[in-house]
Design an enzyme around this catalytic site. Structure first.
Site, PDB file in Angstrom:
ATOM      1  N   LYS A 173       0.846  -1.201   0.000  1.00 27.12           N
ATOM      2  CA  LYS A 173       0.000   0.000   0.000  1.00 27.12           C
ATOM      3  C   LYS A 173       0.877   1.245   0.000  1.00 27.12           C
ATOM      4  O   LYS A 173       1.660   1.461   0.923  1.00 27.12           O
ATOM      5  CB  LYS A 173      -0.897   0.004   1.247  1.00 27.12           C
ATOM      6  CG  LYS A 173      -1.865  -1.176   1.279  1.00 27.12           C
ATOM      7  CD  LYS A 173      -2.674  -1.209   2.567  1.00 27.12           C
ATOM      8  CE  LYS A 173      -1.847  -1.484   3.790  1.00 27.12           C
ATOM      9  NZ  LYS A 173      -2.635  -1.766   4.998  1.00 27.12           N
ATOM     10  N   THR A 204      -8.460   9.658   7.696  1.00 28.44           N
ATOM     11  CA  THR A 204      -8.080   8.393   7.064  1.00 28.44           C
ATOM     12  C   THR A 204      -7.880   7.286   8.102  1.00 28.44           C
ATOM     13  O   THR A 204      -7.218   6.291   7.834  1.00 28.44           O
ATOM     14  CB  THR A 204      -6.770   8.558   6.273  1.00 28.44           C
ATOM     15  OG1 THR A 204      -5.774   9.080   7.174  1.00 28.44           O
ATOM     16  CG2 THR A 204      -6.934   9.494   5.090  1.00 28.44           C
ATOM     17  N   GLY A 206      -8.267   4.061   9.816  1.00 30.18           N
ATOM     18  CA  GLY A 206      -8.888   2.780   9.454  1.00 30.18           C
ATOM     19  C   GLY A 206      -8.807   2.394   7.987  1.00 30.18           C
ATOM     20  O   GLY A 206      -9.416   1.400   7.585  1.00 30.18           O
ATOM     21  N   THR A 207      -8.047   3.141   7.188  1.00 25.65           N
ATOM     22  CA  THR A 207      -7.972   2.806   5.745  1.00 25.65           C
ATOM     23  C   THR A 207      -7.465   1.380   5.519  1.00 25.65           C
ATOM     24  O   THR A 207      -8.026   0.637   4.714  1.00 25.65           O
ATOM     25  CB  THR A 207      -7.028   3.766   4.968  1.00 25.65           C
ATOM     26  OG1 THR A 207      -5.862   3.980   5.760  1.00 25.65           O
ATOM     27  CG2 THR A 207      -7.689   5.079   4.658  1.00 25.65           C
ATOM     28  N   GLY A 208      -6.404   1.006   6.239  1.00 29.80           N
ATOM     29  CA  GLY A 208      -5.789  -0.311   6.011  1.00 29.80           C
ATOM     30  C   GLY A 208      -6.726  -1.449   6.408  1.00 29.80           C
ATOM     31  O   GLY A 208      -6.859  -2.448   5.682  1.00 29.80           O
ATOM     32  N   CYS A 209      -7.394  -1.301   7.562  1.00 33.49           N
ATOM     33  CA  CYS A 209      -8.337  -2.327   8.040  1.00 33.49           C
ATOM     34  C   CYS A 209      -9.474  -2.474   7.035  1.00 33.49           C
ATOM     35  O   CYS A 209      -9.906  -3.588   6.700  1.00 33.49           O
ATOM     36  CB  CYS A 209      -8.935  -1.920   9.392  1.00 33.49           C
ATOM     37  SG  CYS A 209      -7.714  -1.478  10.631  1.00 33.49           S
TER      38      CYS A 209
HETATM   39  N1  LIG Z   1      -5.618  10.287   1.018  1.00 31.24           N
HETATM   40  C1  LIG Z   1      -5.920   9.157   0.360  1.00 31.24           C
HETATM   41  N2  LIG Z   1      -6.687   9.193  -0.761  1.00 31.24           N
HETATM   42  C2  LIG Z   1      -7.004   8.068  -1.439  1.00 31.24           C
HETATM   43  N3  LIG Z   1      -6.593   6.837  -1.056  1.00 31.24           N
HETATM   44  C3  LIG Z   1      -5.828   6.730   0.044  1.00 31.24           C
HETATM   45  C4  LIG Z   1      -5.450   7.861   0.823  1.00 31.24           C
HETATM   46  N4  LIG Z   1      -4.694   7.432   1.895  1.00 31.24           N
HETATM   47  C5  LIG Z   1      -4.610   6.097   1.778  1.00 31.24           C
HETATM   48  N5  LIG Z   1      -5.268   5.652   0.659  1.00 31.24           N
HETATM   49  C6  LIG Z   1      -5.423   4.266   0.213  1.00 31.24           C
HETATM   50  O1  LIG Z   1      -5.994   3.554   1.311  1.00 31.24           O
HETATM   51  C7  LIG Z   1      -5.488   2.229   1.356  1.00 31.24           C
HETATM   52  C8  LIG Z   1      -4.795   1.990   2.703  1.00 31.24           C
HETATM   53  O2  LIG Z   1      -3.490   2.505   2.611  1.00 31.24           O
HETATM   54  P1  LIG Z   1      -2.589   3.067   3.796  1.00 31.24           P
HETATM   55  O3  LIG Z   1      -3.201   4.320   4.311  1.00 31.24           O
HETATM   56  O4  LIG Z   1      -1.215   3.152   3.230  1.00 31.24           O
HETATM   57  O5  LIG Z   1      -2.721   1.891   4.843  1.00 31.24           O
HETATM   58  P2  LIG Z   1      -2.622   1.874   6.434  1.00 31.24           P
HETATM   59  O6  LIG Z   1      -3.969   2.293   6.974  1.00 31.24           O
HETATM   60  O7  LIG Z   1      -2.317   0.443   6.727  1.00 31.24           O
HETATM   61  O8  LIG Z   1      -1.524   2.809   6.821  1.00 31.24           O
HETATM   62  C9  LIG Z   1      -4.559   2.103   0.137  1.00 31.24           C
HETATM   63  O9  LIG Z   1      -5.277   1.610  -0.968  1.00 31.24           O
HETATM   64  C10 LIG Z   1      -4.128   3.545  -0.088  1.00 31.24           C
HETATM   65  O10 LIG Z   1      -3.660   3.761  -1.390  1.00 31.24           O
HETATM   66  C1  LIG Z   2      -7.441  -1.929  16.951  1.00 30.04           C
HETATM   67  C2  LIG Z   2      -6.749  -1.285  15.811  1.00 30.04           C
HETATM   68  N1  LIG Z   2      -6.405  -2.024  14.725  1.00 30.04           N
HETATM   69  C3  LIG Z   2      -5.766  -1.439  13.680  1.00 30.04           C
HETATM   70  C4  LIG Z   2      -5.465  -0.090  13.672  1.00 30.04           C
HETATM   71  C5  LIG Z   2      -4.741   0.521  12.506  1.00 30.04           C
HETATM   72  O1  LIG Z   2      -5.502   1.498  11.839  1.00 30.04           O
HETATM   73  P1  LIG Z   2      -4.828   2.905  11.441  1.00 30.04           P
HETATM   74  O2  LIG Z   2      -3.524   2.568  10.758  1.00 30.04           O
HETATM   75  O3  LIG Z   2      -5.776   3.557  10.485  1.00 30.04           O
HETATM   76  O4  LIG Z   2      -4.650   3.666  12.728  1.00 30.04           O
HETATM   77  C6  LIG Z   2      -5.849   0.661  14.821  1.00 30.04           C
HETATM   78  N2  LIG Z   2      -5.582   1.972  14.914  1.00 30.04           N
HETATM   79  N3  LIG Z   2      -6.478   0.033  15.874  1.00 30.04           N
END
Ligand SMILES: Nc1ncnc2c1ncn2[C@@H]1O[C@H](COP(=O)(O)OP(=O)(O)O)[C@@H](O)[C@H]1O
Ligand SMILES: Cc1ncc(COP(=O)(O)O)c(N)n1
Length: 263
Positions: A173, A204, A206-209
């Site tokens: 990602k 943003t 929770g994007t990864g979850c």
């Molecule tokens: N500002 C944003 N606009 C559009 N897509 C985003 C944005 N930030 C993250 N993403 C997308 O959200 C998903 C989660 O990515 P990321 O934020 O890198 O993960 P994590 O929550 O694990 O840090 C990926 O598909 C990423 O490209």
């Molecule tokens: C319980 C739990 N699981 C996963 C994440 C990661 O999410 P984020 O990277 O968006 O903080 C979080 N903050 N809390």
């Protein structure tokens, strides 16, 4: 039949990430969501104020209750907190006949640790090998492999380093890079670049979850990995675009964006 999807993850009291994000995503994508809670966090838009992991027996018992009676068509993992829990969950997944999406959660958006440093080796050698798709962000890639990505051109090297630990597919990602939100999906032979416009939205959490749960939901519906990931990327992009302020800090993405008349 409505497919069953199981999330094995931590609870986020603020409702933006973890178990709460996973179950909302599953509902939005039309599957039945179920949960194995590994840890409880006291968390809000400002950060993680406390975290308590559950005993291994509690995690094992929840997993068995769900899988042995109800059955699962896909499993997703998130926060696993300790080496002991990582190893337990890896062993449970190895004995389950369903695809597994492994989000190797390391730290929260605020920089609060959600995985003990002593658990990294178990993630590398036990959990990644049982993953159908692993979905690390760039911080997790650096933690797990030592590869530091600073531009899109370096995503391939990161993918190769993660694939060396044995997941069938990896989705790197690139959400933390500047510019478009670009992710790279590969199994070592096929490459799929997923590009979406960056939404200038600081909410943003929770994007990864959300992305990992959406992939699991699509796999449970019978889609192949590239199609599942493409559909999941579209869902998370819309959820980021619709993300909203909650509390004083980083708000959540909107899991219900497709249901809103004004989205
Ligand atoms: N500002 C944003 N606009 C559009 N897509 C985003 C944005 N930030 C993250 N993403 C997308 O959200 C998903 C989660 O990515 P990321 O934020 O890198 O993960 P994590 O929550 O694990 O840090 C990926 O598909 C990423 O490209
Ligand atoms: C319980 C739990 N699981 C996963 C994440 C990661 O999410 P984020 O990277 O968006 O903080 C979080 N903050 N809390």
């Amino acid at each position: 039949m409505i497919p069953n999807v199981l999330t094995v993850a931590g609870s986020d009291s603020g409702g933006g990430a973890g178990i709460q994000a996973d179950l909302k995503t599953m509902l939005a994508l039309g599957v039945h969501g179920m949960s194995v809670i590994t840890a409880v966090t006291a968390q809000n838009s400002l950060g993680v104020q406390g975290a308590w992991e559950l005993p291994v027996e509690a995690v094992r018992a929840q997993y068995r209750s769900v899988v042995d009676d109800i059955g699962v068509q896909a499993v997703k993992t998130g926060m696993l907190a300790s080496a002991e829990l990582v190893e337990t969950v890896a062993e449970l997944i190895a004995g389950t006949d369903a695809p597994a999406v492994v989000d190797p959660v390391g730290v929260s958006k605020h920089g609060d640790p959600l995985l003990a440093a002593s658990a990294l080796d178990s993630v590398r050698t036990k959990l990644l090998p049982v993953a159908t798709v692993a979905t690390p962000n760039l911080d997790e890639v650096a933690q797990l492999t030592g590869v530091r990505v600073e531009s899109e051109g370096e995503l391939r090297r990161a993918a190769e380093a993660v694939l060396a630990y044995g997941p069938r597919w990896v989705l790197i990602k690139g959400g933390h890079l500047p510019g478009d939100a670009v992710d790279l999906l590969t199994d070592g032979s096929e490459e799929h670049w997923l590009r979406a416009p960056r939404h200038d939205n600081r909410h943003t959490h929770g994007t990864g979850c959300t992305l990992a749960s959406a992939i699991a939901a699509q796999l449970a519906r019978g889609r192949a990995v590239p199609e599942a990931v493409a559909a999941a990327k579209e869902y998370v992009t819309g959820a980021v675009a619709a993300g909203f302020a909650l509390g004083e800090g980083i708000g959540p993405v909107d899991h219900g964006w497709r249901f809103r008349g004004d989205a």
